[in-house]
Scaffold this active site. Structure first.
Site, PDB file in Angstrom:
ATOM      1  CG  HIS A 134      -4.568   4.507   2.913  1.00  0.00           C
ATOM      2  ND1 HIS A 134      -3.588   3.841   3.616  1.00  0.00           N
ATOM      3  CD2 HIS A 134      -4.310   5.831   3.048  1.00  0.00           C
ATOM      4  CE1 HIS A 134      -2.767   4.731   4.146  1.00  0.00           C
ATOM      5  NE2 HIS A 134      -3.168   5.933   3.825  1.00  0.00           N
TER       6      HIS A 134
ATOM      7  CB  CYS B  30      -0.918   0.021   1.223  1.00  0.00           C
ATOM      8  SG  CYS B  30      -1.780   1.618   1.360  1.00  0.00           S
TER       9      CYS B  30
END
Ligand code: ME8
Length: 538
Positions: A165, A137
């Site tokens: 996220h 990520c």
């Protein structure tokens, strides 16, 4: 009185750090929360007379910053320079953050030492070459375990999402260098066992212990598909993984590899303050890196909770547009510094609300504390011409105040200085403020003043001395949290002339009664906490 330079020579500093923040955007309330907490903690310890070192800074490498700069059509370095100078440093100055240093990971004092550190580990056989294949990520700048990912829906149907996220992770397949993190599990567990205070709070500690018990994998510490980072010294096709680069700031900023004396007098950190999102890096990877190098590990990693908005972690994308400056322009900087630490238990999540802030400001700061300060100054002015009278008629009521103060001092010092329980420590001080208000309500000095007998004058003098001396202690105790208004109060009590600078007053000594001498010039200074203007409509 401040400890003298000679007393402090050679002693290890009480060393506190904040995370170094990514400069892909301007700072928000969450970043300010950690930094203010660090500032309060270090100001408190300075006022214990300790030698202190408070470090903050910025994390400038990695894919996230690189992509942001690209999207804005500038080089990553230009992007970072602009953000640091125009957004980050000015906010810390505005919030009266008294950091001793500000490290940027693009500085040479850092990059050269990061290379030396990694080279050393390589030479010791702690690093080997391998292949990494798996999810990453960029938002977190973190390799993810497939088991932690969420299944995407809607526009992300069929994709795997980062649980933080809620955006698709990227699939990496790269030749990388690996650090033998897996070998450090048993040593880390032994350390957690021997030093239960190493991870705070308890719930966070248990979480980390469980992760490590399940077994650690080796850590990929380089990337080879982009170049915005510190180059691996023996293989410049790779840059060092941004987290390894970033964690090392805590060492490079205090002289690692360049100033041995400074390093020994500062390192390791006594407290790394972090949000719980990055606890694992600080409580697992960082101590393992240090153990591999034979360096001492930090005293404590203290994780706090998240500021929430609409039930979600406050982040750059869901801030609803509230900037720290929007709040300081309405409530003032001191109230801002006070509010988040006062209203949220450190370690737990908490929501910000405009209403709660307004309510607490009005009841605790303006009514309880500010009014007390202005009433006492006004009465000393009116009844004694602004010269603090002597207390000659102390009785039971005064003893209760002295006892209340002693209790508040001990409790605030333990909670703020040792336990990082800012909310509890501030509450102890404000309970004392309430007690002094109650004392005035009961003693009714404005009524006593109507009687001009000697006995009544002595009584009036005693009441006002007691209240002023209590305020002297409040200024000392609240200076770490609210330096500006505490300074104003110190001036209004005329305390500097006899006691010296406010910042030199030792907090643990604040309860010693009778420090403010009779005859001090008390003036009605500026209003500490003015009435709030109409709340902004949101
Ligand atoms: O993680 N509530 O930087 P970052 C409370 N560069 N605190 C918050 C918050 C919130 N909603 N949002 C952010 C990085 N924070 C790395 C750190 S350190 C060697 C490298 C605070 O810009 C909190 O302290 O994403 C969190 O840990 C930090 O900002 C993350 O900042």
């Amino acid at each position: 009185m401040a400890a003298t330079g000679t007393e402090q020579q050679g002693a290890k500093a009480f060393y506190v750090t904040t995370p170094i923040y990514y400069v892909n955007d301007a700072p928000h309330l969450g970043h300010a929360y950690t930094t203010v907490a660090g500032d309060v903690l270090t100001r408190w310890h300075r006022q214990r007379g300790e030698k202190v070192w408070f470090l903050t800074g910025t994390d400038e490498h990695g894919q996230k910053i690189m992509r942001t700069a690209e999207a804005n059509g500038v080089s990553p370095q230009e992007w970072c320079d602009k953000l640091v100078e125009e957004a980050w440093k000015p906010l810390w100055e505005h919030l009266e953050i008294a950091n001793d240093d500000f490290i940027r990971t693009t500085q040479e004092r850092h990059t050269v030492r990061v290379q030396e550190f990694v080279q050393d580990l390589y030479d010791k056989g702690e690093i080997y070459k391998g292949e990494y294949e798996g999810p990453y990520c960029v938002g977190c700048e973190e390799y993810k375990s497939p088991g932690d990912l969420l299944d995407g829906e809607g526009e992300y149907a069929g994709e795997k999402l980062c649980p933080v996220h809620k955006k698709p992770v990227e699939s990496l397949k790269e030749e990388n260098y690996f650090f033998k993190l897996s070998e450090y599990g048993p040593k880390l567990l032994e350390h957690y066992e021997k030093h239960p205070e190493f991870i705070q709070p308890e719930s966070a500690r248990n979480e980390v212990v469980n992760i490590v018990r399940q077994g650690l994998e080796d850590l990929s510490i380089s990337r080879s598909t982009f170049d915005w980072g510190v180059k691996i010294p023996w293989d410049d096709k790779h840059v060092i993984y941004v987290w390894v680069d970033a964690l090392l700031n805590y060492a490079t900023a205090v002289g690692y590899g360049s100033d041995q004396k400074k390093f020994e007098e500062t390192f390791p950190a006594d407290v790394h303050l972090v949000g719980k999102d990055i606890l694992r890096f600080h409580a697992v990877i960082w101590p393992a890196m240090l153990m591999a190098q034979g360096l001492p590990v930090p005293g404590r990693v203290a994780a706090h909770g998240w500021l929430m908005v609409g039930g979600e972690k406050m982040s750059k994308s869901n801030l609803t547009g509230i900037k720290p400056q929007d709040l300081t322009s309405h409530f003032g900087v001191d109230a801002y510094r006070w509010y988040f630490l006062r209203a949220i238990q450190f370690g737990q999540d908490g929501s910000f609300s405009w209403e709660d802030f307004s309510h607490r400001y009005t009841s605790e700061l303006a009514n309880d504390y500010g009014n007390l300060a202005s009433r006492v100054a006004a009465m000393v002015g009116k009844y004694f011409g602004g010269s603090l009278p002597e207390a000659t008629a102390d009785g039971e009521a005064e003893q209760a105040i002295k006892d209340g103060l002693a209790k508040a001092v001990a409790e605030a010092d333990r909670r703020i200085g040792d336990e990082l329980d800012f909310a509890g420590g501030i509450a102890a001080i404000f309970d004392f403020v309430k007690q002094v208000n109650g004392y005035l309500t009961e003693q009714e000095p404005w009524k006593v003043a109507k009687d001009s007998s000697d006995e009544a004058r002595a009584r009036l003098a005693t009441i006002l001395y007691t209240a002023a001396e209590s305020l002297r202690a409040c200024a000392v105790l609240l200076n770490a949290v609210m330096p500006r208004t505490s300074g104003l109060l110190w001036d209004s009590l005329g305390a500097e002339a006899s006691l010296g600078a406010l910042a030199d007053q030792h907090v643990q000594d604040a309860g010693r009664w009778g420090q403010l001498p009779a005859g001090s010039t008390v003036t009605k200074g500026a209003v500490l906490f003015p009435r709030l203007e109409e709340p902004k409509s949101e």
